[in-house]
Design a protein around this motif. Structure first.
Motif, PDB file in Angstrom:
ATOM      1  N   ALA B 463       0.842  -1.199   0.000  1.00 21.44           N
ATOM      2  CA  ALA B 463       0.000   0.000   0.000  1.00 21.44           C
ATOM      3  C   ALA B 463       0.877   1.249   0.000  1.00 21.44           C
ATOM      4  O   ALA B 463       0.628   2.204  -0.736  1.00 21.44           O
ATOM      5  CB  ALA B 463      -0.921  -0.004   1.203  1.00 21.44           C
ATOM      6  N   HIS B 464       1.941   1.219   0.801  1.00 22.12           N
ATOM      7  CA  HIS B 464       2.854   2.355   0.831  1.00 22.12           C
ATOM      8  C   HIS B 464       3.519   2.563  -0.523  1.00 22.12           C
ATOM      9  O   HIS B 464       3.649   3.677  -1.010  1.00 22.12           O
ATOM     10  CB  HIS B 464       3.934   2.137   1.892  1.00 22.12           C
ATOM     11  N   TRP B 465       3.894   1.421  -1.091  1.00 23.00           N
ATOM     12  CA  TRP B 465       4.539   1.512  -2.394  1.00 23.00           C
ATOM     13  C   TRP B 465       3.602   2.177  -3.390  1.00 23.00           C
ATOM     14  O   TRP B 465       3.981   3.068  -4.137  1.00 23.00           O
ATOM     15  CB  TRP B 465       4.914   0.104  -2.864  1.00 23.00           C
ATOM     16  N   ALA B 466       2.333   1.730  -3.335  1.00 22.19           N
ATOM     17  CA  ALA B 466       1.357   2.263  -4.285  1.00 22.19           C
ATOM     18  C   ALA B 466       1.154   3.757  -4.063  1.00 22.19           C
ATOM     19  O   ALA B 466       1.051   4.530  -5.008  1.00 22.19           O
ATOM     20  CB  ALA B 466       0.037   1.513  -4.158  1.00 22.19           C
ATOM     21  N   CYS B 467       1.114   4.163  -2.795  1.00 20.20           N
ATOM     22  CA  CYS B 467       0.937   5.580  -2.499  1.00 20.20           C
ATOM     23  C   CYS B 467       2.114   6.384  -3.058  1.00 20.20           C
ATOM     24  O   CYS B 467       1.952   7.526  -3.484  1.00 20.20           O
ATOM     25  CB  CYS B 467       0.839   5.815  -0.993  1.00 20.20           C
ATOM     26  N   TYR B 468       3.295   5.771  -3.044  1.00 18.31           N
ATOM     27  CA  TYR B 468       4.461   6.451  -3.587  1.00 18.31           C
ATOM     28  C   TYR B 468       4.367   6.478  -5.110  1.00 18.31           C
ATOM     29  O   TYR B 468       4.657   7.468  -5.766  1.00 18.31           O
ATOM     30  CB  TYR B 468       5.709   5.721  -3.121  1.00 18.31           C
ATOM     31  N   LYS B 469       3.889   5.344  -5.638  1.00 15.94           N
ATOM     32  CA  LYS B 469       3.812   5.175  -7.087  1.00 15.94           C
ATOM     33  C   LYS B 469       2.904   6.234  -7.732  1.00 15.94           C
ATOM     34  O   LYS B 469       3.217   6.746  -8.799  1.00 15.94           O
ATOM     35  CB  LYS B 469       3.285   3.773  -7.384  1.00 15.94           C
ATOM     36  N   VAL B 470       1.805   6.534  -7.057  1.00 20.65           N
ATOM     37  CA  VAL B 470       0.863   7.470  -7.681  1.00 20.65           C
ATOM     38  C   VAL B 470       1.462   8.866  -7.799  1.00 20.65           C
ATOM     39  O   VAL B 470       0.939   9.703  -8.519  1.00 20.65           O
ATOM     40  CB  VAL B 470      -0.485   7.571  -6.927  1.00 20.65           C
ATOM     41  N   GLN B 471       2.529   9.094  -7.091  1.00 20.65           N
ATOM     42  CA  GLN B 471       3.137  10.416  -7.177  1.00 20.65           C
ATOM     43  C   GLN B 471       4.079  10.538  -8.371  1.00 20.65           C
ATOM     44  O   GLN B 471       4.580  11.621  -8.649  1.00 20.65           O
ATOM     45  CB  GLN B 471       3.903  10.723  -5.891  1.00 20.65           C
ATOM     46  N   GLN B 472       4.332   9.424  -9.045  1.00 23.65           N
ATOM     47  CA  GLN B 472       5.239   9.487 -10.193  1.00 23.65           C
ATOM     48  C   GLN B 472       4.514  10.121 -11.368  1.00 23.65           C
ATOM     49  O   GLN B 472       3.666   9.503 -11.996  1.00 23.65           O
ATOM     50  CB  GLN B 472       5.713   8.083 -10.569  1.00 23.65           C
ATOM     51  N   LYS B 473       4.901  11.317 -11.658  1.00 22.03           N
ATOM     52  CA  LYS B 473       4.135  12.079 -12.641  1.00 22.03           C
ATOM     53  C   LYS B 473       4.467  11.688 -14.075  1.00 22.03           C
ATOM     54  O   LYS B 473       3.753  12.050 -14.992  1.00 22.03           O
ATOM     55  CB  LYS B 473       4.422  13.581 -12.479  1.00 22.03           C
ATOM     56  N   ASP B 474       5.574  10.970 -14.270  1.00 22.82           N
ATOM     57  CA  ASP B 474       5.990  10.719 -15.639  1.00 22.82           C
ATOM     58  C   ASP B 474       5.233   9.571 -16.290  1.00 22.82           C
ATOM     59  O   ASP B 474       5.387   9.297 -17.464  1.00 22.82           O
ATOM     60  CB  ASP B 474       7.500  10.446 -15.687  1.00 22.82           C
ATOM     61  N   LYS B 475       4.383   8.885 -15.524  1.00 20.60           N
ATOM     62  CA  LYS B 475       3.624   7.768 -16.099  1.00 20.60           C
ATOM     63  C   LYS B 475       2.164   8.182 -16.264  1.00 20.60           C
ATOM     64  O   LYS B 475       1.638   8.976 -15.483  1.00 20.60           O
ATOM     65  CB  LYS B 475       3.699   6.549 -15.162  1.00 20.60           C
ATOM     66  N   THR B 476       1.501   7.597 -17.261  1.00 16.65           N
ATOM     67  CA  THR B 476       0.094   7.940 -17.465  1.00 16.65           C
ATOM     68  C   THR B 476      -0.762   7.261 -16.396  1.00 16.65           C
ATOM     69  O   THR B 476      -0.324   6.324 -15.731  1.00 16.65           O
ATOM     70  CB  THR B 476      -0.401   7.460 -18.842  1.00 16.65           C
ATOM     71  N   ASP B 477      -1.990   7.766 -16.280  1.00 20.12           N
ATOM     72  CA  ASP B 477      -2.908   7.206 -15.295  1.00 20.12           C
ATOM     73  C   ASP B 477      -3.105   5.709 -15.525  1.00 20.12           C
ATOM     74  O   ASP B 477      -3.108   4.919 -14.585  1.00 20.12           O
ATOM     75  CB  ASP B 477      -4.265   7.909 -15.381  1.00 20.12           C
ATOM     76  N   GLU B 478      -3.272   5.333 -16.811  1.00 22.66           N
ATOM     77  CA  GLU B 478      -3.507   3.919 -17.114  1.00 22.66           C
ATOM     78  C   GLU B 478      -2.335   3.078 -16.632  1.00 22.66           C
ATOM     79  O   GLU B 478      -2.512   2.048 -15.994  1.00 22.66           O
ATOM     80  CB  GLU B 478      -3.690   3.694 -18.627  1.00 22.66           C
ATOM     81  N   GLU B 479      -1.140   3.550 -16.968  1.00 18.89           N
ATOM     82  CA  GLU B 479       0.051   2.777 -16.608  1.00 18.89           C
ATOM     83  C   GLU B 479       0.140   2.584 -15.105  1.00 18.89           C
ATOM     84  O   GLU B 479       0.373   1.480 -14.620  1.00 18.89           O
ATOM     85  CB  GLU B 479       1.315   3.484 -17.114  1.00 18.89           C
ATOM     86  N   VAL B 480      -0.046   3.686 -14.383  1.00 21.43           N
ATOM     87  CA  VAL B 480       0.092   3.607 -12.929  1.00 21.43           C
ATOM     88  C   VAL B 480      -0.984   2.688 -12.345  1.00 21.43           C
ATOM     89  O   VAL B 480      -0.684   1.783 -11.564  1.00 21.43           O
ATOM     90  CB  VAL B 480       0.001   5.012 -12.296  1.00 21.43           C
ATOM     91  N   ALA B 481      -2.222   2.896 -12.758  1.00 18.26           N
ATOM     92  CA  ALA B 481      -3.312   2.085 -12.216  1.00 18.26           C
ATOM     93  C   ALA B 481      -3.066   0.617 -12.527  1.00 18.26           C
ATOM     94  O   ALA B 481      -3.239  -0.255 -11.666  1.00 18.26           O
ATOM     95  CB  ALA B 481      -4.644   2.532 -12.800  1.00 18.26           C
ATOM     96  N   HIS B 482      -2.641   0.354 -13.745  1.00 16.65           N
ATOM     97  CA  HIS B 482      -2.394  -1.023 -14.138  1.00 16.65           C
ATOM     98  C   HIS B 482      -1.264  -1.628 -13.311  1.00 16.65           C
ATOM     99  O   HIS B 482      -1.375  -2.724 -12.770  1.00 16.65           O
ATOM    100  CB  HIS B 482      -2.057  -1.072 -15.620  1.00 16.65           C
ATOM    101  N   ALA B 483      -0.175  -0.853 -13.180  1.00 16.92           N
ATOM    102  CA  ALA B 483       0.983  -1.347 -12.427  1.00 16.92           C
ATOM    103  C   ALA B 483       0.586  -1.657 -10.989  1.00 16.92           C
ATOM    104  O   ALA B 483       0.981  -2.675 -10.427  1.00 16.92           O
ATOM    105  CB  ALA B 483       2.095  -0.304 -12.463  1.00 16.92           C
ATOM    106  N   ILE B 484      -0.195  -0.765 -10.421  1.00 14.07           N
ATOM    107  CA  ILE B 484      -0.580  -0.969  -9.025  1.00 14.07           C
ATOM    108  C   ILE B 484      -1.455  -2.203  -8.886  1.00 14.07           C
ATOM    109  O   ILE B 484      -1.228  -3.067  -8.032  1.00 14.07           O
ATOM    110  CB  ILE B 484      -1.310   0.281  -8.485  1.00 14.07           C
ATOM    111  N   ASN B 485      -2.429  -2.330  -9.769  1.00 10.22           N
ATOM    112  CA  ASN B 485      -3.309  -3.488  -9.662  1.00 10.22           C
ATOM    113  C   ASN B 485      -2.560  -4.785  -9.932  1.00 10.22           C
ATOM    114  O   ASN B 485      -2.804  -5.807  -9.297  1.00 10.22           O
ATOM    115  CB  ASN B 485      -4.486  -3.330 -10.621  1.00 10.22           C
ATOM    116  N   GLN B 486      -1.613  -4.731 -10.869  1.00  6.15           N
ATOM    117  CA  GLN B 486      -0.800  -5.914 -11.157  1.00  6.15           C
ATOM    118  C   GLN B 486      -0.111  -6.421  -9.905  1.00  6.15           C
ATOM    119  O   GLN B 486      -0.106  -7.601  -9.617  1.00  6.15           O
ATOM    120  CB  GLN B 486       0.274  -5.529 -12.183  1.00  6.15           C
TER     121      GLN B 486
END
Lengths: 601, 733
Positions: B463-486
């Motif tokens: 969960a912490h990782w994901a919270c950090y991940k969403v702050q990465q602005k260089d990736k698109t919403d789809e990419e981030v959401a997909h990566a997190i769910n993966q």
């Protein structure tokens, strides 16, 4: 206090204990002396969980009934409101809080306990009134299913049927699903779910959803229940309308059982002491608790009333014989043994006296001509005789202005037994009712039509005879004394709902697909996966346990019929019953009536 | 300079260029730099300091850096110099400025104490639940106290301060003078004081070089020394073992510019060390960390087990066992001799335990290994030696060694290690601390190694990782959401709504909505969706959940958010919400109810609505008017029966009014049946007859009615007349 809860196959004391624990925890959160302000409707159900003594142990010193105005003076530190989450009640609480004397010292702290669930809506409402901040603790007490007896749970939600079928408000179904989740947390995941009806489908869906919401909490309790059967009341609208003929059912029909208590006319219970005859007859109604903790009651409650008399007289002989024993007691040892049995014998004697009195009261009514006529008409309808035309008896009852609810019960019964009445017949009845009892009942009639209790025959086909024959709802050769079929509870009519439960257990619903399709709502089956370690390996001869949940209410006669099935030697299934509310035809119809009081001119 | 306890990171601010001195001087020309290092000296982050004048740095229990400014503002940064939030210590501090500040830790969390320019103290016991407390004035205080400390006693936070030769105790309400028991009268003025980590012990240093040490309650003296150094020490640390620890020793560590003195209540008296560099002391639970530009040392008392084993020529069972194992590896028969010696004294179990324990205190993996090997060797000769201690020690050491690695840099000691699993109510602290350093893979591996349940361990880290991940602005919403769910999938205990909330805070609403799709709990989805102004989506989610309260919440929210037209339109598409709102209106806003029915042309309900209204009318005209409306609606609804019945009722009401006027008796609101019956009872047979015809009362009922009424009235004459008028449709009995 709660021995009767552990008598059944499933020990329901655990549920009551869980409820008590939750209550204690909340009370301890509000340190210091307390006064409880009760939503009056809750006091009955709460009594089944905790007596006043428990509250007292946790420094509850005063109890008040919730009503508008200033709260009574009480020198306590905390004021706790025990309420259902209803906006009307929030308005009263607001009034109470605003009128509290701010100058008094020490100040009293306010708290709210929502039963059974905390509501954002109510809190928002309180916030708009500017009083939300006055409450230090706002908690919920999830009292969904309240144990009534060793095999009986009820939510005591009076308006559940009306809300679901008239107002499309499924709040009570949400509570039911939550209650079932609590039950599963205590008694293990129920592997099989069957259901019939829209509401049943909705509850099952919510249960599956709620399970998914907490994937982490894998239940590791060995399942106590094998099957859950969810039944909509509107699948079987017929049964509650018929007069119940079991002992308990009749007590409820005539006097009304509230939260296991019944109030009876006091005359029959006057203490028979010599010398002061007639001096002071009790005027307060006699209040008795009825549950299986009382040995005699447990034996006779589910019998057809016609079979109760013989049991009572047999009991009387046994008890007087036991008392006679004292003359034979010769040695000190024998006397001592006799004396040690005395309290039990005396309890048995007073229990016998009570039930003999109740039976006499009931007999006065069941032997009356009107009761007989009414029953005859009911039975004619249920066995399919003359359901399609205006009934003479009903007509006469209206003309003599018998109680409206009685009329409504009969008319609805006829409508259901005919799959709806011909428009002409229906309009005739309706007109008669409005002319005799007043125009204001037009809304009540409208409600009954919406709920499907009263309707015009639209398809032009009467399904009821097919249903009756396939499910064997009418049994001509009923044995009231030593029953061999559930139809004894209505002296001939086998309650449809219980027949569905019976057929589900054996041979399964596949055999009655056609009839199921005629009844409203979908029927379905769901399985809840169990971890391999918890899968049951059934011992030979061990009975299955089925929880039957009646959404919209259940009658005592239906409960009796299920208990009868549990006790059948080759039945193979034991039943535990849960419901939104314990009902009878009268209370049920009453809940559907629109109360319209004309404003005074 | 400030370092966090439990081997935590080091933060410092210094003039530019960094790294030259650790004094807190600011060159006015250059921007100072704020730097954060790991305990192993790796630079984690740095940033130029742009805010106001700093007075004090400190760390919170959750490893956030507190920067206390002169104006009383406290800024909070995370380990990576990212700003988290700020709070103020109040107006009084703002006006008078901060003179000195201290950060302290109690069971309530991290607190801040301020001494203002007006020589008043202000306290905040827990910065996460900020409640400012202004302490009472110290009478006669003219200049800043020479030293002061924050104490925590019986859950109350108090301040102890020294002015010259006087000690004052400040609690919430009063200020009192105190004298430590057994304090030499010629001790002189207080220069320095120190409180132990656990607030049990207190050490006081006076200008005669005298050190007093006692309980922090000032009830008992433990010992005293004379350092014979009169110079004010730079730092002093008081050390008191935690309850139940192996050591009963208490010690005080005093640092001057180039000298370090350790004095304690043991028989050994005092020790002195020379400091090569400017150093900074960090008190720990079980020792003192000594920090200088080039090194980071840990000074602690040697535990008994280690002493026993490693003391020169020790004959303790553990020492012998270690020796035996070494000889055994050399394949020497001496191994047996040593072993026999232990066994003869029946001390083998003690020997094994000693070796296990001592291994824990060692930092060198090689020494740890040899001690553990000895323990394992000894165990072979024992029946039923419980293996838990050994296994757990191996586990603990593996984890500790992993995080002590210089790249990770968390030099936790064995005493700091989390309580054993099962008795700990909270999960062990090392994974959270790794998470704060964004060392997610190591944290996950540790959780898996320790076999923590998913909910407690891996889920939180993910969960912490994901919270950090969403702050990465260089990736698109789809990419981030997909990566997190993966990565997260359906891992139990994951709260997608928390992650979504974080995404929303970072301004990524679309991502938040995508993440919320994975959230199974509607109760969590709905509030966030409302916050993000996705009310319609919130509505359908609420309906899906079956929780009517949730639906109501959204509906009322919509009611305020939308104009009436679109609000109604939205409800039209959601029958569940619509019927709930109807219920609400029935109790609260009856007029809106009418509008709702009007909108869907529900004439039947409109008719019912008007009937309802008519019964609350207090005038007959009003009543009839409302019924007239109902009549119209029933016609529109093609409900002929209801229309006819309503028409009849209007007629009846009008008739009743006439009757009431004619006979001066109440007739209004009686049913037709009762009206006729009353008329007969009063002998108005004509009028009764008229109603019977007008309203087409069935003969049967009319006969019943009339016979009953006449019988009640005792009007046998009329009864006879009636009986002869026509044949009775109900028979004669």
């Amino acid at each position: 206090m709660a021995a009767h809860l552990s008598s059944g196959r499933v020990n329901l004391t655990a549920l009551r204990e869980a409820g008590r624990r939750e209550l204690r925890e909340f009370l301890d959160k509000c340190a210091g002396s307390k006064a409880i302000v009760w939503d009056e409707y809750l006091t009955g159900p709460f009594g089944l969980i905790a007596q006043y003594s428990l509250l007292k142990e946790h420094e509850v010193e005063k109890m008040f009934t919730l009503k508008p105005g200033r709260l009574p003076q009480a020198d306590v530190k905390n004021i706790i409101f025990f309420v259902r989450p209803k906006l009307e009640l929030m308005d009263i609480i607001t009034d109470n809080v605003l009128r509290e004397d701010r100058g008094r010292s020490p100040q009293r702290d306010f708290h709210i306990l929502f039963v059974p669930r905390r509501s954002l809506l109510c809190e928002q409402w309180l916030k708009e009134q500017g009083v939300l901040g006055s409450f230090i603790h706002r908690e919920q007490y999830s009292l969904d299913l309240i144990p009534f007896d060793g095999d009986l749970l009820s939510m005591e939600s009076e308006s559940a049927f009306k809300e679901c079928y008239l107002e499309s408000d499924q709040t009570s179904l949400y509570h039911a699903a939550k209650g079932l989740m609590t039950l599963q947390a205590l008694y293990g995941t129920i592997p099989q779910i069957f259901g019939k009806g829209e509401c049943a489908r909705h509850v099952a869906n919510m249960m599956i959803r709620m399970k998914r919401e907490f994937p982490g909490s894998q239940n590791s309790i060995f399942p106590v229940f094998d099957t859950l059967l969810l039944l909509d009341r509107n699948v079987d609208l017929l049964t509650p309308l018929a007069t119940q003929l079991t002992y308990e059912g009749l007590i409820d029909e005539i006097y009304g059982i509230q939260n296991t208590y019944v109030k009876l006319p006091p005359e029959k219970f006057a203490p028979k002491k010599q010398g002061e005859g007639g001096k002071d007859l009790p005027t307060e109604p006699k209040k008795l608790q009825l549950n299986s903790a009382e040995e005699l009651y447990a034996e006779i409650r589910d019998k057809n009333f016609n079979a109760v008399g013989s049991v009572l007289s047999k009991k009387a002989k046994i008890i007087s014989a036991a008392f006679e024993e004292r003359h034979h007691a010769k040695t000190v040892g024998e006397i001592k043994q006799f004396v040690s049995q005395l309290p039990h014998m005396q309890a048995a004697r007073s229990s016998l006296a009570n039930h003999t009195s109740i039976a006499e009261l009931i007999k006065d009514i069941t032997t009356s001509e009107d009761f007989f006529d009414n029953l005859t008409v009911e039975q004619e309808f249920m066995s399919g005789i003359d359901t399609d035309k205006v009934n003479n008896y009903i007509e006469d009852c209206i003309a003599q202005k018998h109680p409206l609810i009685k009329i409504l019960r009969l008319v609805c019964l006829q409508s259901i037994c005919n799959s709806g009445l011909k428009q002409k017949v229906l309009d005739y009845y309706k007109r008669e009712i409005l002319q005799t009892y007043g125009y204001e009942h037009i809304l009540t009639l409208n409600n009954l039509e919406k709920a499907g209790l009263l309707k015009p025959q639209t398809s032009g086909r009467n399904n009821y005879p097919t249903i009756r024959k396939t499910l064997r709802l009418w049994m001509d050769d009923v044995n009231e004394q030593n029953p061999n079929d559930i139809s004894y509870v209505y002296s001939g009519y086998a309650p449809l709902s219980v027949r569905l439960a019976q057929l589900l257990a054996r041979p399964g619903w596949r055999s009655i697909e056609e009839v199921l399709k005629m009844l409203p709502g979908p029927h379905f089956e769901e399985r809840q996966q169990l971890p391999t370690g918890l899968q049951k390996k059934r011992q030979h001869g061990e009975n299955r346990v089925t929880l039957v949940f009646f959404l919209g209410g259940v009658t005592y006669a239906e409960i009796a019929a299920l208990r009868f099935l549990s006790q059948m030697e080759d039945g193979g299934t034991e039943y535990v019953i849960a419901t939104t509310k314990l009902i009878n035809g009268t209370s049920w119809i009453k809940s559907l009536m629109e109360k319209l009081e004309p404003a005074p001119f | 300079v400030a370092a966090a306890p439990y081997g935590g990171p080091i933060g410092r601010d210094g003039p530019c260029p960094p790294g030259n001195t650790s004094r807190k001087e600011k060159s006015p020309s250059a921007r100072p730099l704020l730097e954060i290092y790991s305990a192993s000296g790796l630079l984690l982050a740095s940033m130029p300091w742009k805010s106001g004048q700093l007075v004090q740095l400190g760390w919170t229990a959750s490893e956030d850096l507190l920067c206390i400014q002169e104006d009383g503002t406290v800024l909070i940064y995370n380990l990576f110099c990212e700003f988290k939030r700020h709070f103020s210590m109040g107006n009084e501090v703002l006006q008078n400025h901060v003179l000195e500040a201290k950060v302290f830790h109690t069971e309530y969390g991290t607190g801040v104490a301020i001494l203002t320019g007006a020589l008043r103290f202000s306290l905040a016991t827990n910065i996460d639940d900020l409640k400012l407390r202004r302490m009472p004035e110290v009478p006669g205080l003219q200049k800043p106290p020479s030293c002061w400390a924050v104490l925590s006693q019986d859950r109350v936070t108090i301040v102890l301060l020294a002015v010259g030769q006087d000690l004052y105790l400040l609690d919430n309400t009063s200020c009192s003078v105190v004298t430590p028991p057994g304090m030499s009268p010629s001790a002189g003025a207080y220069l320095q004081m120190a409180v132990s980590f656990n607030y049990r012990c207190l050490a006081l240093f006076t200008d005669t070089g005298y050190i007093w040490m006692g309980l922090a309650t000032l009830k008992e003296k433990l010992c005293e020394f004379n350092s014979s150094i009169r110079a004010p020490p730079k730092q002093m640390v008081c050390q008191s073992p935690p309850a139940g620890a192996w050591s009963r020793q208490r010690a005080v560590v005093v640092a001057w510019d180039r000298q370090l003195m350790v004095a304690g209540n043991s028989k050994d008296g005092e020790l002195r060390f020379v400091l090569d560099e400017d150093s900074y002391l960090v008190p720990e639970l079980d020792g003192v960390r000594i920090l200088s530009r080039s090194s980071h040392e840990f000074l602690h008392e040697i535990p008994e087990a280690s002493q026993e084993i490693f003391k020169i020529a020790s004959m303790a069972p553990g020492a012998l066992l270690l020796e035996a194992q070494k000889e055994y590896e050399k394949e020497s028969q001496k191994a047996d001799e040593y072993l026999r010696e232990i066994k003869d004294q029946k001390l083998l179990p003690e020997a094994v335990s000693q070796c296990i324990e001592a291994a824990g205190y060692e930092h060198e993996p090689d020494t740890q290994k040899s001690l553990l090997r000895a323990a394992s060797f000894g165990k072979c000769f024992l029946d039923k030696f419980p293996p838990e201690a050994f296994v757990r020690m191996c586990q603990d050491l593996r984890v500790l060694n992993a995080i002590r690695d210089y790249q990770i840099g968390i030099p936790l000691t064995f005493t700091h290690r989390p309580a054993p699993q099962g008795c700990a109510s909270e999960p062990p602290p090392c994974p959270p601390r790794l998470v704060l350093r964004r060392l997610y893979p190591l944290a996950i591996r540790i959780c898996e190694y320790l076999r923590l349940s998913e909910v407690q361990g891996v889920s939180r880290i993910l969960a912490h990782w994901a919270c950090y991940k969403v702050q990465q602005k260089d990736k698109t919403d789809e990419e981030v959401a997909h990566a997190i769910n993966q990565k997260l999938g359906d891992t139990p205990g994951i709260s997608y709504s928390e992650i979504a909330a974080r995404a929303y805070d970072c301004g990524r609403t679309e991502l938040a909505i995508k993440l919320l799709e994975y959230e199974p709990r509607s109760g969590e989805q709905v509030p966030l969706l409302l916050k993000m102004k996705r009310s319609k989506l919130a509505l359908s989610k609420a309906i899906e959940s079956g929780d009517t309260d949730l639906v109501y919440t959204v509906v009322l929210h919509l009611k305020y958010e939308l104009n009436r037209g679109s609000f109604f339109m939205t409800l039209q598409n959601q029958p569940v919400a619509l019927s709930l709102y109807r219920q609400f209106c029935k109790h609260q806003e009856r007029e809106t109810l009418k509008d709702l029915y009007n909108q869907d042309d529900n004439h039947q309900e409109l008719g019912n609505f008007h009937v309802h209204c008519s019964y609350s009318e207090k005038r007959i005209e009003g009543r009839v008017g409302a019924l007239q409306n109902a009549l119209d609606e029933y016609y529109k609804a093609k409900n002929e029966f209801a229309a006819k019945a309503t028409e009849d009722q209007i007629k009846l009401l009008r008739l009743q009014r006439h009757l009431q006027e004619d006979f001066d008796k109440p007739y209004l609101d009686l049913s037709l049946h009762d009206t006729v019956s009353n008329l007969i009872l009063d002998g108005h047979h004509k009028r009764a007859e008229q109603l019977y015809r007008e309203f087409k009362i069935p003969d049967k009922r009319y006969w019943w009615l009339k016979i009953n009424a006449l019988a009640t009235r005792g009007d046998w004459e009329e009864m006879e007349k009636f009986s002869k008028s026509r044949k009775s449709p109900i028979g004669y009995l």
